[in-house]
Design an enzyme around this catalytic site. Structure first.
Site, PDB file in Angstrom:
ATOM      1  N   HIS A 283       0.816  -1.219   0.000  1.00  0.00           N
ATOM      2  CA  HIS A 283       0.000   0.000   0.000  1.00  0.00           C
ATOM      3  C   HIS A 283       0.845   1.263   0.000  1.00  0.00           C
ATOM      4  O   HIS A 283       0.305   2.358   0.074  1.00  0.00           O
ATOM      5  CB  HIS A 283      -0.899   0.027   1.241  1.00  0.00           C
ATOM      6  CG  HIS A 283      -1.821  -1.152   1.356  1.00  0.00           C
ATOM      7  ND1 HIS A 283      -3.157  -1.082   1.009  1.00  0.00           N
ATOM      8  CD2 HIS A 283      -1.615  -2.429   1.749  1.00  0.00           C
ATOM      9  CE1 HIS A 283      -3.722  -2.269   1.215  1.00  0.00           C
ATOM     10  NE2 HIS A 283      -2.803  -3.108   1.660  1.00  0.00           N
ATOM     11  N   LYS A 475     -11.568  11.456   6.221  1.00  0.00           N
ATOM     12  CA  LYS A 475     -10.483  10.481   6.054  1.00  0.00           C
ATOM     13  C   LYS A 475      -9.440  10.784   7.113  1.00  0.00           C
ATOM     14  O   LYS A 475      -9.487  11.832   7.746  1.00  0.00           O
ATOM     15  CB  LYS A 475      -9.890  10.561   4.645  1.00  0.00           C
ATOM     16  CG  LYS A 475      -9.595  11.977   4.147  1.00  0.00           C
ATOM     17  CD  LYS A 475      -9.097  11.973   2.698  1.00  0.00           C
ATOM     18  CE  LYS A 475     -10.200  11.884   1.670  1.00  0.00           C
ATOM     19  NZ  LYS A 475      -9.963  10.942   0.616  1.00  0.00           N
ATOM     20  N   ARG A 476      -8.492   9.871   7.328  1.00  0.00           N
ATOM     21  CA  ARG A 476      -7.413  10.156   8.268  1.00  0.00           C
ATOM     22  C   ARG A 476      -6.754  11.490   7.896  1.00  0.00           C
ATOM     23  O   ARG A 476      -6.646  11.833   6.714  1.00  0.00           O
ATOM     24  CB  ARG A 476      -6.380   9.024   8.253  1.00  0.00           C
ATOM     25  CG  ARG A 476      -6.819   7.769   8.989  1.00  0.00           C
ATOM     26  CD  ARG A 476      -7.056   8.000  10.469  1.00  0.00           C
ATOM     27  NE  ARG A 476      -5.813   8.219  11.185  1.00  0.00           N
ATOM     28  CZ  ARG A 476      -5.229   7.325  11.992  1.00  0.00           C
ATOM     29  NH1 ARG A 476      -5.780   6.141  12.195  1.00  0.00           N
ATOM     30  NH2 ARG A 476      -4.109   7.615  12.610  1.00  0.00           N
ATOM     31  N   LYS A 481      -2.905  14.246   2.231  1.00  0.00           N
ATOM     32  CA  LYS A 481      -4.328  14.244   1.871  1.00  0.00           C
ATOM     33  C   LYS A 481      -4.891  15.674   1.769  1.00  0.00           C
ATOM     34  O   LYS A 481      -5.996  15.887   1.292  1.00  0.00           O
ATOM     35  CB  LYS A 481      -5.139  13.424   2.883  1.00  0.00           C
ATOM     36  CG  LYS A 481      -4.942  11.895   2.743  1.00  0.00           C
ATOM     37  CD  LYS A 481      -5.734  11.154   3.813  1.00  0.00           C
ATOM     38  CE  LYS A 481      -5.541   9.652   3.814  1.00  0.00           C
ATOM     39  NZ  LYS A 481      -6.302   8.944   2.763  1.00  0.00           N
ATOM     40  N   THR A 586     -10.198   4.494  -0.988  1.00  0.00           N
ATOM     41  CA  THR A 586     -11.449   3.747  -1.140  1.00  0.00           C
ATOM     42  C   THR A 586     -12.638   4.617  -0.748  1.00  0.00           C
ATOM     43  O   THR A 586     -13.762   4.328  -1.121  1.00  0.00           O
ATOM     44  CB  THR A 586     -11.450   2.489  -0.253  1.00  0.00           C
ATOM     45  OG1 THR A 586     -11.042   2.847   1.063  1.00  0.00           O
ATOM     46  CG2 THR A 586     -10.539   1.417  -0.812  1.00  0.00           C
ATOM     47  N   LYS A 590     -16.829   4.855  -2.125  1.00  0.00           N
ATOM     48  CA  LYS A 590     -18.058   4.838  -1.328  1.00  0.00           C
ATOM     49  C   LYS A 590     -18.948   6.020  -1.716  1.00  0.00           C
ATOM     50  O   LYS A 590     -20.164   5.876  -1.877  1.00  0.00           O
ATOM     51  CB  LYS A 590     -17.727   4.913   0.166  1.00  0.00           C
ATOM     52  CG  LYS A 590     -16.872   3.760   0.673  1.00  0.00           C
ATOM     53  CD  LYS A 590     -16.312   4.074   2.067  1.00  0.00           C
ATOM     54  CE  LYS A 590     -15.181   3.133   2.440  1.00  0.00           C
ATOM     55  NZ  LYS A 590     -14.427   3.587   3.615  1.00  0.00           N
TER      56      LYS A 590
HETATM   57  C1  LIG Z   1     -13.203   4.084   3.722  1.00  0.00           C
HETATM   58  C2  LIG Z   1     -12.654   4.514   5.009  1.00  0.00           C
HETATM   59  C3  LIG Z   1     -11.364   5.059   5.066  1.00  0.00           C
HETATM   60  C4  LIG Z   1     -10.502   5.279   3.845  1.00  0.00           C
HETATM   61  O1  LIG Z   1     -10.817   6.544   3.280  1.00  0.00           O
HETATM   62  P1  LIG Z   1      -9.864   7.242   2.198  1.00  0.00           P
HETATM   63  O2  LIG Z   1     -10.697   8.399   1.734  1.00  0.00           O
HETATM   64  O3  LIG Z   1      -9.635   6.247   1.103  1.00  0.00           O
HETATM   65  O4  LIG Z   1      -8.647   7.657   2.887  1.00  0.00           O
HETATM   66  C5  LIG Z   1     -10.866   5.441   6.303  1.00  0.00           C
HETATM   67  N1  LIG Z   1     -11.597   5.306   7.421  1.00  0.00           N
HETATM   68  C6  LIG Z   1     -12.849   4.812   7.402  1.00  0.00           C
HETATM   69  C7  LIG Z   1     -13.616   4.699   8.680  1.00  0.00           C
HETATM   70  C8  LIG Z   1     -13.421   4.394   6.200  1.00  0.00           C
HETATM   71  O5  LIG Z   1     -14.662   3.889   6.193  1.00  0.00           O
END
Ligand SMILES: *Cc1c(COP(=O)(O)O)cnc(C)c1O
Length: 739
Positions: A283, A475-476, A481, A586, A590
């Protein structure tokens, strides 16, 4: 994993009956389901990927097991006090976990420390590890029911318990109290998840956790195999092990140790087996991000494993010399052992050398691996390299989290089959201009926005208007980011509104900006970004000049359940990493599935999303991946727009307070320190934002783009990802439950 109940009743096909039964008992299903806390056994995208893949494996009837650690404390709970992040422990097991099944008879000893000695054996010598500490791994099974199938697979999590074998010596010396206390220490191994996302420190407890996990899982796998086989000939035929990043890569040395030291296979034969069973998903995008274990640490904790890794490396380097000659620079780069100030083991090199397949998580990520991160290896073994673009499960991310959209899709497609066969979503394309669908689509979206608005008000007291555009980045928190780019963009928007003639304000498209995410506890800059977000929110939300034209909300404690609530209510979502830094992402998938439009850079899996839905259906901006290195070289000479300098100036001058605290954040953006190119990308970011505003005013256009987003999301299902793994890497076929 998030919550289990809501997902399981959907997958089992009993949601409505279950809700009716609860009603008879006097409970509301929705209310009850909300009581469940999240299983937060991972940090972010990497772990959530596995969770989605488990759902796909079960649904598609693949014979598979997931393994992990049963942490007593999962990822910390984020509490915001005065705008600062505080980390609180996640007591998720305190009131019991009704879904897990404790397997008191499935336990394995796991050993640590000690010495390795030579022993005479069959006229030769062999190595014997005499461990110094032993703990017991106890299995806790978490069932993962597939959708539309009776197949249910298992996520087996290991908890550490004191070993049954007591240390008679300490008891006999009369130190009874200390003997008991020492035994209790065993449980600390699985007590807490390390909260660092994408960075590794060589910590002993972390290494102990990795080996504990690997040793217990392999004993379980080997025991199951031996139940029906009398030798290891068929092992590679029956077992495929996928390493999710380097965290479990000690498994390679452990399989060698078990086969050679315990099963007495000769080294060559054991090596032949190892090379056929492992495959490796990576990753990382930056060589600096790769995991390294100091040799001293490994030597004390797992002395025999260090020897095995040295032996693997010796054979491998000898082979390598035959292939590439005595190019010592390259040999040293490719070695599993790094000689430096701190001699260490490069876990990624170990994983690559011993795996038959190395895959990235999106197409562009794979290109980065081949041309930069693992270039030397790609040139040696091009056939090993491959990619499988990540995916997410539409069961959790549409059906469970967005029931109204789910019902609408089924109605317009005339079938629920898309829940298992997501490519059918493409059928919505034909209806993308249908006015009746538009009306229903907008209704559903509004409903979800109302649900989110209620949550925001309950949580923060901030009232938001559902006719505003809901603009989300969850996101984190990471510099790459670029949550900071988002916040600076919001400051710019605020400043524009403030400086406008009152009469012009009617032209502003109202926005509710929503940001959420956790910062690793030791990541100072990320924590400052959270504070800045809250400081800016405080100013904007209390400014009567602005009113409903702009709101900023920081949603605390971002986790899977929060994501399930927020994503269906988002109009626009931001995936704005500096190009070349997000391996896949990811979150974007979503949002896409839920008909949320993407404002994004061309990075990671977004590149493939563009191919599916077309760039006209999203808002793209920013430097391209191939441009980034040259831009960085320019340093302070890089041209940056005036608006950028002026928003940074506002923060510097203390417009949002906390002048001293934010100084180091501002320093990271100016004077040639802007590594993530926020300044360079600012202009095109603002243009993409303006394009989003313009599109939002044209509700018909926006709705069409939204429908086309959902319709084009089929490729980003983890069902597709898993099918690729099954066919290309593991060579397995569905195994239907016979009853
Ligand atoms: C999907 C998801 C992530 C990943 O999000 P990115 O936008 O790809 O960084 C991180 N935390 C949670 C709780 C998620 O559901």
């Amino acid at each position: 994993m998030g919550r289990s109940l809501s997902n399981s009743v959907i997958n089992l096909g009993i949601r409505d009956q279950y809700a009716d039964a609860l009603k008879e008992l006097g409970f509301e299903y929705e209310v009850l389901a909300e009581q469940e806390g999240d299983a937060a056994l991972g940090n972010g995208g990497l772990a959530r990927l596995s969770a989605c893949q488990m759902d796909s494996l079960a649904t598609m009837d693949y014979p598979a097991w997931g393994y992990g650690l049963r942490y007593q404390y999962g990822l910390f709970r984020q509490v915001i006090l005065d705008g600062y992040q505080h980390e609180h422990p996640d007591y998720w097991l305190n009131f019991g976990n009704p879904w897990e099944i404790e397997r008191v008879h499935v336990t394995y000893p796991v050993k640590f420390y000690g010495t390795v000695e030579d022993e005479n054996f069959n006229g030769g010598k062999r190595k014997v590890w005499l461990p110094g500490e032993m703990v017991e791994a106890v299995a806790y099974d978490n069932p993962i029911p597939g959708h539309g199938t009776r197949n249910t697979i298992t996520l087996r999590l290991w908890a550490a318990k004191p070993s049954d074998q007591i240390d008679m010596e300490s008891y006999n010396t009369g130190d009874y109290i200390n003997a008991v206390v020492n035994r209790q220490r065993a449980e600390t191994i699985s007590s807490v998840l390390y909260p660092d996302d994408r960075s590794y420190q060589g910590k002993e407890l972390r290494l102990k956790q990795q080996y504990f996990f690997v040793s217990a899982s392999l004993q379980d796998i080997i025991r199951r195999f031996k139940d029906s086989h009398s030798n290891f000939d068929d092992f590679p035929e029956k077992v495929a092990l996928q390493l999710n990043d380097t965290h479990p890569s000690l498994a390679i040395a452990e399989v060698m140790r078990v086969l050679v030291d315990e099963e007495h296979l000769d080294w060559k034969r054991a090596w032949g087996i190892v090379c056929k069973i492992f495959s490796f998903t990576t990753h990382t995008v930056l060589p600096e991000g790769l995991e390294k274990v100091p040799v001293d640490l490994l030597e004390s904790l797992l002395p025999r494993h260090l020897q095995i890794i040295y032996d693997i490396n010796f054979d491998y380097i000898e082979e390598l010399k035959k292939k590439i000659g005595l190019d010592y620079d390259r040999l040293s780069r490719m070695s599993i052992v790094e000689d430096g100030a701190v001699k260490s083991i490069r876990m990624a090199n170990l994983a690559i050398v011993c795996s038959h397949t190395v895959n990235g998580v999106s197409r562009v990520h794979s290109e980065l691996l081949k041309t930069r991160v693992f270039k030397d290896f790609y040139e040696l073994w091009p056939h090993k390299f491959d990619y499988k673009t990540n995916g997410v499960t539409q069961r959790r991310w549409i059906v469970v989290s967005n029931p109204s959209l789910s019902a609408l899709i089924s109605k317009w497609l005339g079938t629920e089959a898309w829940i298992r066969d997501v490519d059918l979503l493409a059928g919505l394309q034909e209806q993308a201009a249908n006015v009746d669908l538009h009306e229903e689509w907008r209704m559903v979206r509004k409903l979800n926005k109302m649900r989110l608005a209620e949550y925001i008000e309950a949580m923060s007291g901030i009232k938001v208007s559902v006719s505003a555009m809901f603009d989300v980045q969850i996101k984190r928190i990471h510099e790459y980011k670029r949550q900071l780019l988002n916040i600076l963009g919001i400051i710019h928007r605020y400043d524009c509104i403030k400086n406008m003639e009152k009469s012009d304000r009617t032209k502003v498209v109202p926005r509710v900006c929503i940001i959420g995410g956790k910062a690793a506890p030791g990541y100072e800059i990320a924590k400052k970004i959270i504070k800045l977000c809250n400081a800016v929110a405080e100013k904007i939300n209390n400014d009567p000049d602005v009113g409903d034209l702009l709101k900023l909300v920081f949603i605390p404690d971002y986790n899977v359940s929060v994501a399930e609530l927020v994503i269906p209510g988002a109009d626009l979502s931001q995936h704005i990493s500096t190009a070349g830094h997000e391996a896949s992402g990811t979150g974007n998938m979503k949002f896409l599935m839920n008909g949320c439009l993407l404002l994004a850079t061309e990075d990671g899996s977004t590149v493939e999303i563009i191919e599916e839905i077309g760039e006209d259906n999203m808002f793209l901006f920013g430097a391209k991946m191939h441009e980034v290195p040259a831009l960085r070289v320019k340093g302070p000479a890089l041209k940056v727009p005036l608006q950028f300098a002026s928003v940074v100036r506002m923060v510097r001058d203390g417009y949002f307070g906390f002048q001293d605290y934010f100084e180091s954040l501002c320093d990271k953006l100016e004077g040639g320190n802007d590594f993530y190119l926020l300044g360079y990308d600012f202009q095109s970011y603002l243009e993409a934002q303006a394009a989003a505003d313009k599109a939002f005013v044209d509700q018909e256009k926006w709705t069409r783009m939204s429908i086309l987003s959902t319709a084009g999301s089929g490729r980003f299902s983890s069902d597709r990802t898993i099918e690729e793994y099954a066919e290309k890497t593991w060579g397995i076929e569905p195994c239907k439950c016979p009853f």
